[in-house]
Design a protein around this motif. Structure first.
Motif, PDB file in Angstrom:
ATOM      1  N   GLU A 239       0.826  -1.201   0.000  1.00 31.90           N
ATOM      2  CA  GLU A 239       0.000   0.000   0.000  1.00 31.90           C
ATOM      3  C   GLU A 239       0.868   1.261   0.000  1.00 31.90           C
ATOM      4  O   GLU A 239       0.597   2.214  -0.740  1.00 31.90           O
ATOM      5  CB  GLU A 239      -0.931   0.004   1.215  1.00 31.90           C
ATOM      6  CG  GLU A 239      -1.806   1.244   1.288  1.00 31.90           C
ATOM      7  CD  GLU A 239      -2.776   1.224   2.448  1.00 31.90           C
ATOM      8  OE1 GLU A 239      -3.348   2.286   2.760  1.00 31.90           O
ATOM      9  OE2 GLU A 239      -2.964   0.146   3.046  1.00 31.90           O
ATOM     10  N   SER A 268      -5.606   0.335  -2.530  1.00 33.95           N
ATOM     11  CA  SER A 268      -5.833   1.142  -1.329  1.00 33.95           C
ATOM     12  C   SER A 268      -4.856   2.309  -1.262  1.00 33.95           C
ATOM     13  O   SER A 268      -5.238   3.441  -0.947  1.00 33.95           O
ATOM     14  CB  SER A 268      -5.677   0.271  -0.075  1.00 33.95           C
ATOM     15  OG  SER A 268      -6.635  -0.759  -0.049  1.00 33.95           O
ATOM     16  N   TRP A 295     -14.399  -2.965   0.105  1.00 38.80           N
ATOM     17  CA  TRP A 295     -14.349  -1.503   0.110  1.00 38.80           C
ATOM     18  C   TRP A 295     -14.477  -0.925  -1.296  1.00 38.80           C
ATOM     19  O   TRP A 295     -14.936   0.214  -1.456  1.00 38.80           O
ATOM     20  CB  TRP A 295     -13.067  -1.005   0.768  1.00 38.80           C
ATOM     21  CG  TRP A 295     -11.805  -1.197  -0.030  1.00 38.80           C
ATOM     22  CD1 TRP A 295     -10.937  -2.240   0.029  1.00 38.80           C
ATOM     23  CD2 TRP A 295     -11.266  -0.298  -1.015  1.00 38.80           C
ATOM     24  NE1 TRP A 295      -9.892  -2.079  -0.848  1.00 38.80           N
ATOM     25  CE2 TRP A 295     -10.070  -0.883  -1.501  1.00 38.80           C
ATOM     26  CE3 TRP A 295     -11.668   0.928  -1.545  1.00 38.80           C
ATOM     27  CZ2 TRP A 295      -9.275  -0.281  -2.484  1.00 38.80           C
ATOM     28  CZ3 TRP A 295     -10.879   1.531  -2.525  1.00 38.80           C
ATOM     29  CH2 TRP A 295      -9.701   0.925  -2.986  1.00 38.80           C
TER      30      TRP A 295
END
Length: 353
Positions: A239, A268, A295
């Motif tokens: 990430e 992300s 998400w």
């Protein structure tokens, strides 16, 4: 004693599992003394300790961490090495694989190599110390573990690879059709009118040698597009690195109009960078991500994703492992599964520059 050790040193490692008794015989000491060299080395003379340590090295002896359990029986434990414990893909894979193995009477032990063959070597040693019957392996990058994997195979440990198969490996494997998935992403963006497309990671034979980054420039070239040198960065699949790379790309005089995140965790990081900078999806830039994580459908706008059939991949990999352990037969040694492009609101035609 020197002659005995020098003769043994001319031998290659034995495919059979060495015991502490073998170490003791080679070193010319009692099994109790050999065990003491492992647990209480300070109680031995330097000469005795050196002889035992040399015998251990020559025999490739590794202690059985199960403390004597399963004497004379077959292990019912399988190791699962994941690339990153933080990546939800591996969590879902582990859950499904553990259910399939449990139905056959096996217990799963989960380990992590952080995409590194050097770290993988340490984890494989630990798993072998637990005398696992097999290892389901997401191979790390590099050559550090290759010799040890060959040793495990020679000792009868079953190996199944998944998610990434290094060149020249022929272990039973389950893979995503990575070039096909990348082709779906690039073709989708190209059809929308994007020409300046960047993938969050550039192929490197050691640091980043996986199929998604390798296929990306080839697919771009097939469409008559090129990947500018300033878009090409060798990076890890994390990430934080995706966050940094996204910021770097946006700072360019001519930034990309579309990004492809090569993992859900990378997505992300990219999404965080875009939000912090106030860059709007899809008005200012389009984003396609691997992995249909929860998400990705909850944010506004929801993210266009390439959904991997994780459950099927895990079921197939577990079946390949069980077949090697005598439960069923292998009908297809190398399984390749396709991804599904789910179009959502994060992709649209590029804004006019």
């Amino acid at each position: 004693m020197t002659n005995r050790l020098s003769v043994a040193s001319t031998l290659t490692y034995n495919a059979a599992v060495s015991t502490i008794q073998d170490v003791a015989r080679l070193a010319g000491v009692s099994p109790t003394t050999a065990k003491r060299a492992l647990k209480e080395p300070d109680k031995l003379t330097p000469d005795t300790l050196a002889r035992v340590q040399q015998a251990i090295a020559q025999l490739h002896y590794e202690p059985d961490q199960r403390a004597g359990s399963l004497r004379g029986g077959q292990s019912t434990t399988v190791g699962l090495v994941v690339g990153s414990i933080l990546e939800p893909f591996f969590a879902q894979f582990a859950r499904t694989a553990s259910h399939v193995l449990a139905d056959a009477g096996y217990t799963l032990i989960i380990s992590e190599n952080e995409y590194s063959a050097q770290r993988e070597l340490q984890e494989l040693r630990r798993l072998y110390g637990l005398r696992v019957a097999g290892v389901m392996l997401r191979p790390g990058y590099g050559q550090d573990s290759q010799e040890y994997l060959a040793r495990l195979r020679s000792r009868g440990v079953a190996i199944t690879e998944y998610d990434y198969r290094p060149p020249h490996h022929d272990e039973p494997s389950v893979m995503l059709d990575n070039p096909g998935a990348v082709r779906q992403a690039v073709t989708h963006l190209h059809a929308l009118g994007h020409r300046r497309i960047a993938a969050l990671g550039t192929y490197h034979p050691v640091i980043h040698p996986e199929e998604r980054s390798r296929a990306f420039p080839e697919i771009m070239n097939a469409l008559g597009l090129t990947v500018p040198a300033e878009y090409q960065r060798v990076t890890l699949l994390t990430e934080d690195t995706a966050y940094a790379l996204t910021n770097d790309l946006l700072d360019l005089p001519e930034p990309p109009t579309a990004l492809i995140a090569l993992t859900g965790t990378q997505a992300s990081g990219a999404y965080r960078a875009l939000r912090e900078r106030g860059v709007r999806l899809p008005d200012d830039i389009s984003l396609v991500a691997f992995d249909n994580y929860p998400w990705t459908s909850l944010v506004d706008p929801p993210i266009t994703v390439l959904e991997q059939p994780v459950k099927t991949m895990a079921e197939q990999a577990a079946a390949l492992m069980l077949a090697q352990l005598g439960h069923g037969t292998v009908t297809q040694r190398h399984v390749v599964l396709g991804a599904r492009l789910i179009e959502r609101g994060s992709t649209a035609p590029p804004a006019r520059s």
